[in-house]
Every structure is written in C-alpha cells, then in structure tokens.
Design a protein around this motif. Structure first.
Motif, PDB file in Angstrom:
ATOM      1  N   MET A   1       0.858  -1.186   0.000  1.00  0.00           N
ATOM      2  CA  MET A   1       0.000   0.000   0.000  1.00  0.00           C
ATOM      3  C   MET A   1       0.898   1.241   0.000  1.00  0.00           C
ATOM      4  N   PHE A   2       0.354   2.303  -0.575  1.00  0.00           N
ATOM      5  CA  PHE A   2       1.018   3.598  -0.534  1.00  0.00           C
ATOM      6  C   PHE A   2       0.399   4.340   0.639  1.00  0.00           C
ATOM      7  N   ILE A   3       1.214   4.930   1.485  1.00  0.00           N
ATOM      8  CA  ILE A   3       0.661   5.628   2.651  1.00  0.00           C
ATOM      9  C   ILE A   3       1.449   6.899   2.952  1.00  0.00           C
ATOM     10  N   CYS A   4       0.721   7.955   3.231  1.00  0.00           N
ATOM     11  CA  CYS A   4       1.345   9.233   3.528  1.00  0.00           C
ATOM     12  C   CYS A   4       0.540   9.879   4.663  1.00  0.00           C
ATOM     13  N   SER A   5       1.226  10.376   5.677  1.00  0.00           N
ATOM     14  CA  SER A   5       0.543  10.964   6.830  1.00  0.00           C
ATOM     15  C   SER A   5       0.605  12.481   6.788  1.00  0.00           C
ATOM     16  N   TYR A   6      -0.470  13.098   7.207  1.00  0.00           N
ATOM     17  CA  TYR A   6      -0.511  14.546   7.375  1.00  0.00           C
ATOM     18  C   TYR A   6      -0.416  14.839   8.860  1.00  0.00           C
ATOM     19  N   GLU A   7       0.638  15.563   9.246  1.00  0.00           N
ATOM     20  CA  GLU A   7       0.862  15.906  10.657  1.00  0.00           C
ATOM     21  C   GLU A   7       1.427  17.309  10.697  1.00  0.00           C
ATOM     22  N   ASP A   8       1.131  18.060  11.738  1.00  0.00           N
ATOM     23  CA  ASP A   8       1.735  19.383  11.937  1.00  0.00           C
ATOM     24  C   ASP A   8       1.612  20.251  10.692  1.00  0.00           C
ATOM     25  N   GLY A   9       0.477  20.150  10.020  1.00  0.00           N
ATOM     26  CA  GLY A   9       0.234  21.026   8.883  1.00  0.00           C
ATOM     27  C   GLY A   9       0.927  20.651   7.593  1.00  0.00           C
ATOM     28  N   ALA A  10       1.519  19.464   7.507  1.00  0.00           N
ATOM     29  CA  ALA A  10       2.209  19.094   6.265  1.00  0.00           C
ATOM     30  C   ALA A  10       2.130  17.594   6.007  1.00  0.00           C
ATOM     31  N   TRP A  11       2.148  17.247   4.728  1.00  0.00           N
ATOM     32  CA  TRP A  11       2.245  15.836   4.350  1.00  0.00           C
ATOM     33  C   TRP A  11       3.672  15.374   4.595  1.00  0.00           C
ATOM     34  N   GLN A  12       3.813  14.242   5.286  1.00  0.00           N
ATOM     35  CA  GLN A  12       5.128  13.698   5.623  1.00  0.00           C
ATOM     36  C   GLN A  12       5.637  12.793   4.485  1.00  0.00           C
ATOM     37  N   THR A  13       6.794  12.192   4.681  1.00  0.00           N
ATOM     38  CA  THR A  13       7.391  11.338   3.638  1.00  0.00           C
ATOM     39  C   THR A  13       6.429  10.228   3.203  1.00  0.00           C
ATOM     40  N   PRO A  14       6.120  10.162   1.916  1.00  0.00           N
ATOM     41  CA  PRO A  14       5.261   9.078   1.437  1.00  0.00           C
ATOM     42  C   PRO A  14       5.996   7.743   1.455  1.00  0.00           C
ATOM     43  N   LYS A  15       5.241   6.693   1.726  1.00  0.00           N
ATOM     44  CA  LYS A  15       5.853   5.361   1.831  1.00  0.00           C
ATOM     45  C   LYS A  15       5.067   4.350   1.022  1.00  0.00           C
ATOM     46  N   ILE A  16       5.767   3.392   0.472  1.00  0.00           N
ATOM     47  CA  ILE A  16       5.103   2.187  -0.013  1.00  0.00           C
ATOM     48  C   ILE A  16       5.613   1.069   0.872  1.00  0.00           C
ATOM     49  N   GLN A  17       4.686   0.325   1.464  1.00  0.00           N
ATOM     50  CA  GLN A  17       5.068  -0.706   2.431  1.00  0.00           C
ATOM     51  C   GLN A  17       4.108  -1.883   2.309  1.00  0.00           C
ATOM     52  N   PRO A  18       4.452  -3.013   2.885  1.00  0.00           N
ATOM     53  CA  PRO A  18       3.538  -4.160   2.793  1.00  0.00           C
ATOM     54  C   PRO A  18       2.154  -3.785   3.320  1.00  0.00           C
ATOM     55  N   LEU A  19       1.124  -4.174   2.605  1.00  0.00           N
ATOM     56  CA  LEU A  19      -0.233  -3.899   3.052  1.00  0.00           C
ATOM     57  C   LEU A  19      -0.470  -4.630   4.368  1.00  0.00           C
ATOM     58  N   GLY A  20      -0.967  -3.903   5.336  1.00  0.00           N
ATOM     59  CA  GLY A  20      -1.196  -4.551   6.626  1.00  0.00           C
ATOM     60  C   GLY A  20      -2.081  -3.705   7.502  1.00  0.00           C
ATOM     61  N   MET A  21      -2.364  -4.230   8.673  1.00  0.00           N
ATOM     62  CA  MET A  21      -3.241  -3.538   9.604  1.00  0.00           C
ATOM     63  C   MET A  21      -2.614  -2.203  10.026  1.00  0.00           C
TER      64      MET A  21
ATOM     65  N   HIS B   1      -7.845  -2.763   9.220  1.00  0.00           N
ATOM     66  CA  HIS B   1      -7.480  -3.022   7.820  1.00  0.00           C
ATOM     67  C   HIS B   1      -7.710  -1.748   7.010  1.00  0.00           C
ATOM     68  N   PRO B   2      -6.790  -1.426   6.092  1.00  0.00           N
ATOM     69  CA  PRO B   2      -6.992  -0.195   5.309  1.00  0.00           C
ATOM     70  C   PRO B   2      -8.266  -0.221   4.464  1.00  0.00           C
TER      71      PRO B   2
END
Ligand SMILES: Cc1ncc(COP(=O)(O)O)c(C=O)c1O
Ligand SMILES: Cc1ncc(COP(=O)(O)O)c(C=O)c1O
Lengths: 352, 352
Positions: free
Chosen positions: A33-53, B57-58
């Motif tokens: 899955m591709f995942i990117c978090s928004y924290e402190d007013g900004a999008w953080q480093t985008p990641k591709i990682q194994p799909l999981g909980m 789960h996502p």
C-alpha cells in the motif's frame, strides 16, 4: 517534480495464490500500500510498504465524524503488458475537490499520480490481463486524530490500496426510482466523494434489491422528480437520436466516466445535452416510443445498460438493446486495452 | 439479563496525571474501553480492556463508505460520590434508530446500558466532581469488514470510550443562519447520529467562525427558511411567554436534552409547541419585541444561550439575558448532581 517515496518491499508476494479466472470481488488486495501521513500542517514522507493492519486510535475522528473521502480508478495492461492508468489527474483533482468540501487538507496532485504509477508498477503482476478486467485502485484519505469534538482533524492518512477485479458481466439492469429516501441535496455533500454519501445509500439500496431491482435511481430532494444518478454511476438517456444527462447541479458526482462518455458520444456525432431531467420526461418518452437507450456510467462497472425503471406502482420500460451504449463500452475498453487509438491522451503509462 | 463481560484491567491507571482543574478538552481518555465485535451475524463476547490502538485493515468499510454512528452522553457524581447516568436507555434506543437507517446491526439495548454502567463504575475516579463537569461517554459503532464494494458490511465494532470534560463556561453565542450549505434534508440521514452528517458540517462551521459567529444555524434544504438545529444542539425560542422548538421533521436529531428540556419547561408551567418554525417568524418577533429568549440544547454544552442570529446582511438580536434558559440549565445540572429531586427518574446509578 519527483517525490522521495520510501519503499519497503514485502518479503513475499501473494499473487501466486490468485486465480485470475475467478477473482473474489472486492476482497483480494495486492502486496503493498502507498501511505502518507498529514501531521503538523504538512504531508510527511510518502511510503510504499507491505499492506497490513493500521494501528488506529478508537477516537480517530474519521470513525466518529466521517471526515473520509475516496477515489476509484482502474489500471489496465495493453497488449505489450504495459500498465496504463486512465485519466489519473482527474481523480487527483476530484479528491481535492472533495477534500475542500469536507474541510480536509488537499493532497499534492503530482504526488497522487506519482504514487499511483509507482504502486501500479510494483504490483503489475496483479493486473488481470483479460479485456474488461483491471486492477482497481482505491486512493482515500481519512482523519486519524484522536479527538472528541466537532472540528476538522489535524492529522490524516492518505492511502492507496489495490484490488484485482475480473470483468463485470452485467446483465441489463432495472432501477428503482426512490421517492422516500434521498442520497444528496444541493448544499450537501453529494458532489464530493465523501464516505457518508455511500452509507446513506446502503439501506435504500437494500430495500430496492428486496423489491427485485438492481440499483436505486436517485431523485432530487425537493420534488422527487429530477433525476440525479444511479448507485455509483451517472446516467445517460437517448431520446429521439439525441443524448441527455443530468447537469452537475451540486448534488451529483462529476464522474470521470461521464465526461469521457460525453466526449466519445460527441466524437461519434451524437449531440449530448447536460440539463435538469425530470423522470416525467423519461416516462413520456417511454410512452411515445422515443426513449431509445439508457445507461449508467462509472469506473466500477463501466457502462451498465438499463432495461427498465420502477417508479411507485409503474414500470417504465426503457429498451431491450443498447447499441450505442455497447459502442461506448467497447470504445472505453478498447482504449484502456491499448487496442483503439487514444485520441484524447487519456491513457498514462506508469513507467517514465 | 446480565451479560458476561470479559474484563482485562490496565496494569496502571493514568488518572493521577490528570489535573481536574484544567482538563484538556476532548483529548484525554480513561484507562479502559468497552469493545464488542459483530461477526457471522452475531455480537460476540463483550470485553472491557485497556484503551489502546485497534488494528484496522486499510479497506475497513467505515473508512470508505462511512457506516459509522455514535452516541454522546455524560456520567456525573452525586454528593455521595456515586456515579450516575442520565437517561442511558434513550441513547441505546437512538443508537439503534441510527443503526437501522445506516443498514447496520442493532446493538442489544440492555447490554448498551450494562456496558456503560460497568465501564463508568470502573472509571469512577475519572469523573470530575465539580457541578457542570462530567465524564463524557462515547458509545459508537463502525464497519470493520475489509471490502471494496457498495453494500452493508458484515462485521462491526461497538465501542465505548470515555473522556473527562470540565464545565463549559459558555458565553452567549451568535449563530450564523446558513443559506448555501445544508446539514441534512428529509429522506437523508439527518435524523440519525451518523458520522457523515458531522463531516458535512465542518467546512460550513469554519466559514461561520471566520465571519465571527460561534455556530451554524441550519435551515431546511428547500427554502432555506425553516429552522432545523444548531451545531450539535436542538434549538428553543421563547416568544411572548411561550416556547417553540422545531418539530422532528425527518432531518433533525431527536435530542435527549431536547426532550428533557420540554419536560422541565412544562413542569414549570410553560407551554411548548413543537412545529415547523420559519426564520421569518423569529425575525418578526425580534422586530416587534416579543422574542424573549433562545437557546440551544445538547449533551456536550447543556444549554447555550443565544444572543443573536446573523442572516445574510442582517443581524437578528435575540436577547441579552435568558432567565428561563438559566433555570433549565440549573435544573438539569442539579438533577445530574443529585441535588434536585429527580421527578422523572432520569438518573440511573451505575451500581446495582
Ligand atoms: C455516486 C457516484 N456517482 C457516479 C460515479 C461515477 O464516477 P466515475 O465515472 O468517476 O467512476 C461514482 C463513482 O465511481 C459515484 O460514486
Ligand atoms: C446534530 C445534533 N443535534 C442535536 C444534538 C443534541 O442531542 P442530545 O441532547 O441527545 O445530546 C446532538 C448531539 O449531541 C447533535 O449531534
């Protein structure tokens, strides 16, 4: 601009477990899955990682106040096995339209497209090769902040997951024109792809199905007469050789298939009018024999031919054949499979 | 019936870290949560366990299609330190009303109340003792099934979390009568406590606040004239000695404070009419000097006195004092604190 996407590969792939001739609808997910978090007013480093909980706080605001939006699109392969996306920049734009309506942060549109390309490139082995099949892509964003109170959240996840989908063998469908429940009204969230709109439709759709129909035809909230859309599709009618489709009135989703179908129809010499359409008008056209075709348009199904519409105690017969609908469907599938000319540059290769 | 609730206690409590005179609103949670899963068509063994992250789960359907509902209520202590709930059976009933509208399974109402009692009993050290303070309780239910597709989910979580809340020192509020956005229309989900309703309100509330108002006054979707409710409160007006409040028209939440306020007003000899109310009528009453009071009613704030209503370019002045509103607030707080007679048996002790 190229973004720095941090990639962690799954140790092994589950793709060998998939029977491509018998794909369980909506329950198989690819390895990453591709995942990117928004924290402190900004999008953080985008990641591709194994799909999981994903560890989720029980007070995560999306679960309480519904700040959650999504997109839906499909990747296909051409004859050379090259993965293609269909107008991904349109989904990026619509996600941000939804985000603004729901008080959520916008996601960078170039990163949206780049993330899609990257994950589809990595998951190319999951794309079913048969025409009409595809790898369904689900970009979505939701509020993660643990907070009890009514305001926009300060933290979000943007995620892309992917699920292989076999071809839809759709029979001609029967719609139930709903006169009690509504999906959306102008001024509400109907033109956003917001989670809550779909929840609102579940019970009415169950009721329509229990009455022998396939989908709900949504009508306007004031008079229950103006046609909005169908399930998760926009709708087109052919009357007397000409096409009409409801104009975007603030309660209808601006479908990407819809705008592509308008282009294809016009390419083929048909006139397409976008305007308010009353169910009364469809009824009259059916009665006087000028209603020639009707179909729904959307990413999931493509084109769904409409047989009939139930309204109160009446059944409005539409048609038993949809030659133009079929032509439109074949055109979209052909362009997606790289077999027909891509006149409008809709297809985007996932490799640079 | 007594249910078998499986209890796992936290190894240590965080309550000593809380400054009861300075409770950060909405971000402090007690040590435990009540959690019950719906699987295979049935609610499984309910549990109370340390509050913590929930692996999600996502593709959990709540994050995509918004099948998520909640309740809000408060536990208080009487002078003897005994924890009390306010009409919890009403919240249990309303949760199931919401569940039906959203195509979700109903939760056993006796277990809802029993779960609340049990967790409040365990967390009694978290209940702030000052009058007007309370332990806010948040029962909620959401779809957990990982599935891409439009239908009711087959698995859910029902959870109760709790968060201590200091007294609300509310100044008199100014409302912004919204004439572009809507919260809900008849036939939609406005009468359910569904997550998506709240997301719809976030952006319009931000806009109202940026204009110097405290809350949105929601109007009907057709004429933008009939008054619905305020933020997360129902609304009452006193005109010429008599009270009016909008009737439950299918788009308004059936507030438990609302019904309690109606009872308190009637107990005190006031007439209360429930009927459609036009903003025009309020404007006229303000102009001719018969508009005596207006207030919002809801669990979070209790009673919020209304100073004025902005509508387009006009400001409708309501009043600078709300003696009856204050009496109602004091009555509710007094009953909740066990200081006033509980004539209608609203208070429920958490111990057997
Ligand atoms: C409510 C609704 N209408 C219409 C559509 C069609 O939009 P698109 O053609 O972009 O898939 C969708 C989504 O797929 C939808 O959810
Ligand atoms: C939209 C809305 N209206 C009114 C209310 C008031 O309901 P109650 O008095 O049960 O808290 C609430 C909830 O708290 C609400 O969310």
């Amino acid at each position: 601009m190229t973004h720095n996407i941090h990639i962690t590969k799954a140790t092994e792939s589950n793709v060998s477990k998939l029977d491509f001739n018998n794909i369980p609808l909506g329950r198989t997910f690819t390895d990453h899955m591709f995942i990117c978090s928004y924290e402190d007013g900004a999008w953080q480093t985008p990641k591709i990682q194994p799909l999981g909980m994903i560890p989720t706080h029980p007070a995560a605001m999306a679960l309480h106040y519904g700040q959650a939006i999504f997109e839906g699109m499909k990747a296909t392969v051409n004859a050379a096995g090259e993965p293609l996306l269909f107008r991904p920049e349109q989904n990026a734009k619509r996600l941000n339209f939804s985000a603004r309506r729901m008080g959520m942060p916008e996601f960078p549109e170039d990163l949206f497209v780049e993330g899609l390309k990257k994950i589809v490139d990595m998951e190319r082995g999951w794309i079913p090769p048969q025409e009409g099949s595809a790898l369904y892509l689900r970009p979505f964003m939701y509020a993660t902040e643990p907070f009890i109170g009514m305001r926009a959240a300060t933290s979000y996840h943007f995620i892309i997951i992917a699920s292989p989908a076999g071809p839809f063998f759709t029979k001609r469908i029967k719609l139930y024109a709903e006169t009690k429940y509504i999906r959306a009204a102008e001024g509400g969230t109907g033109e956003a792809k917001a989670a809550g709109n779909y929840a609102a439709a579940i019970r009415p759709t169950e009721i329509a199905k229990s009455k022998g129909f396939d989908q709900v035809l949504w009508l306007d909230a004031h008079e229950f007469n103006f046609i909005q859309e169908v399930g998760t599709m926009n709708i087109f009618f052919k009357i007397n050789g000409k096409f009409i489709t409801p104009s975007l009135d603030g309660a209808i989703l601006d479908g990407i298939t819809r705008k592509s179908v308008i282009t294809i129809l016009e390419d083929n010499g048909y006139e397409v009018e976008q305007r308010p359409i009353k169910l009364d008008e469809i009824k009259e056209a059916s009665a006087n024999g000028t209603l020639e075709e009707a179909f729904g348009t959307g990413t999931a199904v493509g084109i769904a031919m409409i047989q009939a519409i139930g309204h109160k105690d009446e059944e409005i017969h539409v048609s038993d054949e949809s030659p133009v609908g079929q032509m439109v469907m074949d055109t979209i599938n052909g362009v997606r499979a790289g077999k027909l000319e891509d006149k409008h540059n809709w297809m985007v290769s996932v490799v640079a």
